[in-house]
Design a protein around this motif. Structure first.
Motif, short mmCIF file in Angstrom:
data_model
loop_
_atom_site.label_atom_id
_atom_site.label_comp_id
_atom_site.label_asym_id
_atom_site.label_seq_id
_atom_site.Cartn_x
_atom_site.Cartn_y
_atom_site.Cartn_z
N ASP A 18 -2.33 -6.04 2.13
CA ASP A 18 -3.24 -6.36 1.03
C ASP A 18 -4.29 -7.36 1.52
O ASP A 18 -4.01 -8.56 1.60
N ILE A 43 -5.23 -2.08 2.45
CA ILE A 43 -5.95 -1.99 1.18
C ILE A 43 -7.14 -2.94 1.23
O ILE A 43 -6.97 -4.15 1.38
N PRO A 44 -8.37 -2.44 1.12
CA PRO A 44 -9.55 -3.29 1.23
C PRO A 44 -9.65 -4.32 0.10
O PRO A 44 -8.98 -4.23 -0.93
N VAL A 92 -6.55 1.71 -8.38
CA VAL A 92 -6.28 2.17 -7.01
C VAL A 92 -5.45 1.12 -6.27
O VAL A 92 -4.45 1.45 -5.61
N TYR A 93 -5.83 -0.12 -6.41
CA TYR A 93 -5.13 -1.23 -5.76
C TYR A 93 -3.66 -1.30 -6.18
O TYR A 93 -2.75 -1.32 -5.35
N THR A 103 2.15 -1.42 3.54
CA THR A 103 0.83 -1.82 3.06
C THR A 103 0.47 -3.22 3.54
O THR A 103 1.34 -4.05 3.80
N ARG A 139 -15.83 0.41 -3.90
CA ARG A 139 -15.06 -0.75 -4.35
C ARG A 139 -13.60 -0.34 -4.55
O ARG A 139 -13.31 0.81 -4.85
N ILE A 140 -12.72 -1.31 -4.38
CA ILE A 140 -11.30 -1.07 -4.62
C ILE A 140 -11.03 -1.43 -6.08
O ILE A 140 -11.02 -2.59 -6.45
N CYS A 179 -18.05 -4.90 -0.16
CA CYS A 179 -16.73 -4.73 0.46
C CYS A 179 -16.72 -4.83 1.97
O CYS A 179 -15.66 -4.95 2.57
N GLY A 207 -9.62 3.31 0.25
CA GLY A 207 -9.44 3.02 -1.18
C GLY A 207 -10.75 2.75 -1.89
O GLY A 207 -10.86 2.94 -3.09
N ASN A 208 -11.77 2.32 -1.12
CA ASN A 208 -13.07 2.02 -1.73
C ASN A 208 -13.78 3.27 -2.24
O ASN A 208 -14.55 3.21 -3.21
#
Length: 683
Positions: free
Chosen positions: A352, A228-229, A335-336, A350, A330-331, A375, A164-165
């Motif tokens: 988080d 999810i980062p 996207v998040y 997922t 970066r997330i 991150c 995701g980053n």
């Protein structure tokens, strides 16, 4: 005509007809080409066996294994160090892929998330499971799709994705070159407009990726966990290139500068009500500047208003992606939230990490307690996160566990060596410094390294300070050889640390100051060594001429605008240059400049915070001048020259924008350009 030729001709005609339809996009066409290839694959003879590839691992015929491809040796450093991947295994295989967060950046291969997951699984479920690490530093969505498609042959029991980053990097290609559906008047362009376009594009990228995972794995009964980062909201700062003075009238530009200075002074004085007051007024003038949100977030943190602080700091993180610079991974919020809201629709689970880390920190906003940079996580962050990942795997695969606490207990038992910890913090310090971070966080990492292994920290930093401070290209210095031959330093794991780009070497002032200060306080070096070295190498009086446009003096980071120029350009109202002097002689500054979008006004020069010249005329054509700097205006050692470009500009000469790149020139116009900027002793 043979049967094969007939088939090919028919396929070519169908494909040509498909391409000719304008409503079909390039991805549609590529997908159709792949469909044609698959449809006729059995009918097309092959002169040699098809070689399968999974990332850097190439199928080794007759062995039932994939081995690292020697032709891709330059890419090996970005992947796990495992040389061979067996096609089949007696264990249940967990497939892990993702970006650099999934690689455990800075620790090399000694301490990777995959290894932590495998250890925890082995501890709670015996030797029934193994983890195949297919994560890669810098991996983007398209490459991840390709890797996953190839890796399906490994028949995983479950797939874990940490990504995701890097999704927004997909926008730097086709998106920026996209021709707008219709010409858009310049006065309709705004940062808000661009943000909406960016968010829409990223949302589609995420949904498309989730659908791909569903079709590839979920529909075949293979569970998928999407991790999810998280982002380092507390410590990662907006860089100079990620924010800029907005395009305003002359009066409003002056007011902006006044309000911004007042807000920063209020923050310095811990007057958080004042920060809010001044920043509210700034946001009324332009509500897309990340530095304003960052200042408000820091003030809210200092006041203990955590929810408010999180809101502001997330806004600062998100608004950096308006192409003012080539952003760091970066997330982003879009996207998040898209991952969280859409994944269930595709049958994807997922995890988080942002919420997980927030629940496990005293102030609810994670910082250096879990992160090495923006991150990438430190040991504590990796242990906590991989414990949660393993718990999620156990839940999906119905692995019985009596006490949920055992996941963290087993994860915490996996630790890197002191040497790996030491070098991870040194490399984090280098990375933070190279991407615009400030002295306190850079020094923090050097201090952590010194606590881990003092002797290794001292030897590395001593060599690095010497190498960075020399005018010679890094590989030509003796210190570079010392670093390269220091086996404990593991340069091969992070070569970017010492291989400065060609014609792009930095003086690394913040970094070498931090290294020097820590070593000096520990008694490893004597006071004054670094200052003497810098003067001997860089003092203007030592050279016939010093070119301030060289990267030594004109750049302090590797942050840059995505569109480069043949000249030095500034999209901010200030350009800063560093130089060294013994302050014994009058210097002559030669300058060739222009400010082609200026609406009148003058260019001002400021030296060490004091006005130097303020009557250089702004003009669209190139102007050449030679200015004297008296010795008493200089200071021994480091000097800072600032060029202040006119605050008032008119928009670039475009009646309408045609592509997204035109949009960038409207929103972040060029304030000034330099063709020549040198210093020499006046004769």
């Amino acid at each position: 005509m043979s049967v094969t030729e007939s088939i090919r001709k028919e396929a070519a005609e169908q494909l040509a007809a498909y391409i000719s339809r304008r409503e079909n996009s390039i991805p549609d066409i590529l997908e159709k080409m792949e469909a044609f290839r698959i449809q006729h694959a059995t009918e097309t003879p092959s002169l040699s066996p098809v070689v399968q590839q999974i990332g850097i691992w190439k199928e080794e015929h007759g062995t039932g294994a994939y081995v690292r491809d020697k032709k891709q040796m330059g890419e090996w450093i970005k992947w796990a160090s495992q040389h061979r991947i067996s096609l089949t295994t007696d264990n249940k295989r967990i497939l892990l892929t993702g970006e650099s967060v999934a690689r455990g950046s800075f620790y090399g291969n000694e301490y990777a998330p995959a290894a932590v997951i495998e250890h925890v699984l082995s501890s709670v479920a015996g030797g029934e499971f193994e983890v195949t690490d297919l994560a890669k530093s810098g991996m983007e969505p398209d490459e991840m799709r390709s890797v996953l498609k190839s890796a399906a042959v490994l028949q995983p029991a479950m797939v874990v994705i940490m990504a995701g980053n890097n999704f927004f990097y997909k926008l730097y290609g086709g998106f920026l070159n996209t021709r707008l559906a219709s010409d858009l008047p310049v006065d309709e362009i705004s940062c808000k407009w661009l943000k909406e376009k960016v968010d829409n594009a990223l949302s589609l990228i995420v949904k498309d990726f989730l659908q791909y995972l569903q079709e590839l794995f979920v529909q075949r009964g293979v569970p998928v966990l999407f991790v999810i980062p998280a982002f380092n909201l507390a410590d990662w700062k907006v860089t100079a290139h990620e924010t800029s003075t907005p395009v305003l009238s002359a009066g409003d530009t002056a007011l902006w500068e006044q309000l911004w200075n007042a807000a920063r002074e209020a923050h310095k004085q811990q007057d958080y009500a004042g920060v809010q007051k001044w920043c509210d007024q700034l946001l009324q003038m332009d509500d897309t500047q990340p530095s304003i949100y960052e200042l408000m977030g820091e003030a809210a943190m200092a006041a203990g208003h955590w929810d408010e602080a999180r809101k502001y700091l997330e806004a600062a993180r998100d608004y950096t992606l308006l192409f003012r610079s080539v952003g760091k991974p970066r997330i982003l919020s879009i996207v998040y939230h898209t991952l969280l809201s859409e994944a269930k629709k595709y049958g994807i689970h997922t995890l988080d990490l942002a919420s997980l880390l927030a629940r496990n920190t005293d102030i609810s906003i994670p910082g250096r307690n879990f992160f090495m940079d923006y991150c990438h996580m430190n040991m504590a962050g990796i242990q906590l996160s991989m414990a949660a990942v393993t718990a999620a795997i156990a839940e999906q695969l119905q692995i019985p566990v009596d006490d949920p606490e055992v996941f963290y207990q087993h994860a915490a038992a996996v630790v890197p060596s002191p040497e790996a910890t030491c070098m991870a913090h040194i490399y984090a310090a280098i990375h933070n410094a190279h991407y615009g971070q400030e002295y306190p966080i850079v020094r923090f990492h050097i201090e952590q390294a010194f606590k881990a292994v003092p002797t290794l920290t001292a030897s590395f930093c001593r060599s690095y300070v010497d190498m960075a401070s020399r005018r010679l290209a890094s590989p030509l210095t003796r210190s570079f050889s010392d670093l390269f031959n220091n086996l404990d330093a593991g340069i091969d794991k992070y070569p970017e640390a010492v291989f400065h780009p060609v014609n792009g070497k930095l003086l690394d002032l913040i970094l070498t100051d931090a290294m020097n200060d820590v070593l000096e306080e520990a008694g490893e070096i004597t006071s004054g060594e670094l200052s003497a070295l810098r003067l001997s190498e860089h003092a203007v009086e030592q050279h016939q001429e010093v070119d301030l446009l060289e990267s030594f003096y004109s750049r302090s980071t590797y942050d840059y605008f995505p569109e480069q120029s043949e000249y030095y350009i500034s999209r901010n109202v200030r350009s800063e240059f560093n130089f060294f002097s013994r302050a014994t002689d009058t210097l002559i500054l030669k300058i060739v400049y222009r400010s082609k979008h200026a609406l009148g006004g003058n260019i001002k020069l400021v030296l060490n915070g004091r006005p130097l010249y303020d009557q250089l005329p702004a003009a669209a054509h190139w102007i050449s001048d030679a200015l004297h700097i008296p010795a008493n205006d200089l200071q021994p050692g480091l000097n800072k020259l600032e060029i202040q470009w006119p605050g008032t500009i008119y928009q670039p000469p475009l009646e309408a924008v045609l592509t997204m790149r035109d949009v960038l020139d409207v929103l972040s116009p060029v304030r000034g350009e330099l063709h020549y900027l040198t210093l020499a002793v006046s004769k």
